[in-house]
Design an enzyme around this catalytic site. Structure first.
Site, PDB file in Angstrom:
ATOM      1  N   GLU A 158       2.704  40.233  16.542  1.00  0.00           N
ATOM      2  CA  GLU A 158       2.201  39.093  17.322  1.00  0.00           C
ATOM      3  C   GLU A 158       3.033  38.776  18.570  1.00  0.00           C
ATOM      4  O   GLU A 158       3.561  37.672  18.729  1.00  0.00           O
ATOM      5  CB  GLU A 158       2.113  37.854  16.422  1.00  0.00           C
ATOM      6  CG  GLU A 158       1.168  38.056  15.263  1.00  0.00           C
ATOM      7  CD  GLU A 158       0.764  36.760  14.611  1.00  0.00           C
ATOM      8  OE1 GLU A 158       1.337  35.703  14.928  1.00  0.00           O
ATOM      9  OE2 GLU A 158      -0.136  36.792  13.764  1.00  0.00           O
ATOM     10  N   GLU A 359      -3.314  40.531   8.750  1.00  0.00           N
ATOM     11  CA  GLU A 359      -3.007  39.196   8.234  1.00  0.00           C
ATOM     12  C   GLU A 359      -4.264  38.342   8.269  1.00  0.00           C
ATOM     13  O   GLU A 359      -5.002  38.390   9.239  1.00  0.00           O
ATOM     14  CB  GLU A 359      -1.931  38.471   9.065  1.00  0.00           C
ATOM     15  CG  GLU A 359      -0.528  38.944   8.817  1.00  0.00           C
ATOM     16  CD  GLU A 359       0.505  38.135   9.600  1.00  0.00           C
ATOM     17  OE1 GLU A 359       0.332  36.908   9.755  1.00  0.00           O
ATOM     18  OE2 GLU A 359       1.459  38.748  10.100  1.00  0.00           O
TER      19      GLU A 359
HETATM   20  C1  BGP Z   1       1.538  34.590  11.689  1.00  0.00           C
HETATM   21  C2  BGP Z   1       2.830  35.387  11.402  1.00  0.00           C
HETATM   22  C3  BGP Z   1       3.248  35.354   9.950  1.00  0.00           C
HETATM   23  C4  BGP Z   1       3.075  33.962   9.326  1.00  0.00           C
HETATM   24  C5  BGP Z   1       1.659  33.423   9.613  1.00  0.00           C
HETATM   25  C6  BGP Z   1       1.428  32.058   9.015  1.00  0.00           C
HETATM   26  O1  BGP Z   1       1.521  34.255  13.032  1.00  0.00           O
HETATM   27  O2  BGP Z   1       2.653  36.756  11.767  1.00  0.00           O
HETATM   28  O3  BGP Z   1       4.602  35.784   9.883  1.00  0.00           O
HETATM   29  O4  BGP Z   1       4.062  33.128   9.821  1.00  0.00           O
HETATM   30  O5  BGP Z   1       1.468  33.352  11.017  1.00  0.00           O
HETATM   31  O6  BGP Z   1       1.985  31.046   9.851  1.00  0.00           O
HETATM   32  P1  BGP Z   1       3.007  29.993   9.224  1.00  0.00           P
HETATM   33  O7  BGP Z   1       4.082  30.806   8.561  1.00  0.00           O
HETATM   34  O8  BGP Z   1       3.501  29.186  10.364  1.00  0.00           O
HETATM   35  O9  BGP Z   1       2.227  29.165   8.212  1.00  0.00           O
END
Ligand code: BGP
Length: 457
Positions: A158, A359
């Site tokens: 990301e 994801e």
């Molecule tokens: C994405 C990332 C993950 C994880 C996910 C959920 O952007 O790649 O690593 O962080 O978001 O977000 P959060 O952890 O803030 O709930």
């Protein structure tokens, strides 16, 4: 109907799950040193996956999972960011991959997931071209050491969220100019990873792993359509056009020019940028974003906002707003399964590459019952709705080849710590009480096991 060889997986990152933050030679990353709000867990222990990976992999295999996305910490492999390689770390991940293969699980490996070595950050991080050279040395080690055990490589997690996001990701925010200097260096680093992977790992396939989601206009007003076009370019196509087409997206270029930045592909980089391309696209998807046009000097606060919209603002171009036609989850994230179908069709139309959803998941307050169960029917409906969108996209011709939801096990959320749980498997700890870190499959784990058995919802 999903293809018979559709890959059913699950996803994690190293810093959010491993713990062992200073063990076996690992140095500190920006995630280890950045300030955490007092009430949310740090990454020192996380889910202790570093010591429990064999138990976790075995649980995933029992669900029928055939792929696991992990990241390897740069700070374990080359603790100083550049220079000597930590053989203990090399040996650790050989063991991890051996355990995966013994369980018929295919590794999907992200080379860098937000956890830049602090030693490099201190020298300017991605603002410094030396970090690009350090990344080249790092991925060369990964490809030479693990090229025969890993077939699916993901470059940088990301980059768009990292550069556009609030300080919770990196612990600091870039100025406008710095942001796009870092953008260019990061995207050059990714091109180098494409090149080296294809040179060193003949069986290896590699792709970018941005967070991509369709940007909606806040109304049918032409200026709001224009605002959505700008943010689509800045948030999404600037990254994927560079990766897949080897160009600076024209709308992005116009936005940069209007905001006082000239970005050209440097002559010495042209060959690299226009001759090295990905084999597939990783794509992280959680929600969609809605924007409206701002007037120059207009106040950025808009009264209503949600997690995704709060930080979406560029004076005179776009301003995030909450979409009144969509629901939000209990962590104020808009939920939009149809948006995934739309985004997949747009990405397919633009790039014509195989796509792996690397994801997708629901962060929620889960409750462990006295008999160690978690009745997360809310997560089942989120995953089911999004898988239905994927099936619809496949039926309309999009080449989606795998689904690796976030997350395999509960982990430390970047924004909200341990209380915001994403896992198919519950990890028994709280923000500040490590308890015994025991693993308990949730209802969603058993639901997913059945989905895999039937190759779809
Ligand atoms: C994405 C990332 C993950 C994880 C996910 C959920 O952007 O790649 O690593 O962080 O978001 O977000 P959060 O952890 O803030 O709930």
């Amino acid at each position: 109907m999903l293809p018979n060889n559709f890959i059913w997986g699950a996803s994690i990152s190293a810093h959010q799950t491993e713990g062992a933050f200073d063990e076996d030679g690992k140095s500190l990353s920006v995630q280890d040193v950045r300030p955490r709000e007092l009430d949310i867990a740090d990454f020192k222990v996380a889910a202790d996956h570093y010591h429990r990976y064999d138990e976790d992999i075995s649980l995933l295999a029992q669900a029928g999972i055939k792929a696991m996305r992990i990241s390897i910490p740069w700070t374990r492999i080359i603790p100083n960011g550049t220079g000597s390689v930590n053989q203990t770390a090399i040996e650790h991940y050989h063991q991890v991959f051996k355990t995966m293969h013994e369980n018929q699980i295919e590794p999907f490996v992200t080379t860098y997931h937000f956890d830049l070595p602090e030693s490099l950050q201190k020298q300017g991080g991605w603002l410094n071209e030396k970090t690009v050279q350090a990344y080249e040395q790092y991925v060369r080690v990964l490809f030479n050491e693990f090229g025969n055990e890993v077939s699916y490589w993901l470059t940088i997690n990301e980059p768009n969220v990292m550069l556009l996001a609030d300080r919770k990701i990196l612990g600091f925010t870039y100025s406008h100019t710095e942001r796009y200097q870092a953008f260019y260096n990061l995207m050059i680093a990714e091109k180098i990873a494409f090149k080296l992977c294809h040179e060193i790992c003949p069986q290896g396939k590699i792709g970018p792993v941005p967070n991509i989601s369709e940007v909606y206009p806040g109304s049918a007003r032409p200026k709001d359509i224009r605002a959505a076009g700008y943010f689509n370019a800045v948030r999404n196509w600037s990254y994927l056009d560079f990766s897949v087409r080897g160009i600076i997206n024209p709308i992005f270029q116009s936005y940069l020019h209007q905001t006082g930045i000239e970005m050209l592909i440097k002559p010495e980089d042209t060959e690299l940028v226009t001759s090295n391309f990905p084999d597939f696209l990783g794509m992280n998807y959680y929600t969609t974003v809605t924007v409206e046009m701002t007037k120059k000097g207009q106040d950025r606060t808009n009264g209503i906002s949600d997690q995704q919209s709060e930080d979406v603002y560029e004076d005179g171009f776009y301003k995030g707003l909450t979409n009144p036609f969509l629901q939000k989850n209990e962590f104020n994230w808009t939920v939009d399964p149809l948006g995934l179908e739309t985004t997949l069709e747009t990405v397919n139309d633009r790039y014509h590459l195989p796509i792996y959803i690397t994801e997708n998941g629901l962060g929620a307050y889960d409750e462990l019952t006295s008999d160690h169960q978690v009745h997360d029917d809310y997560r089942i409906s989120y995953l089911k709705d999004h898988l239905t969108s994927i099936e619809n996209a496949v039926n309309s011709g999009v080449d989606v080849r795998g689904y690796l939801p976030w997350s395999a096990i509960d982990l430390v959320s970047v924004h909200e710590g341990m209380k915001k749980r994403y896992g198919l498997i519950y990890v028994d700890r709280t923000e500040d009480d490590l308890k015994n870190l025991a693993r308990y499959p949730k209802d969603s784990y058993f639901w997913y096991q059945n989905v895999i058995k039937n190759n779809g919802v």
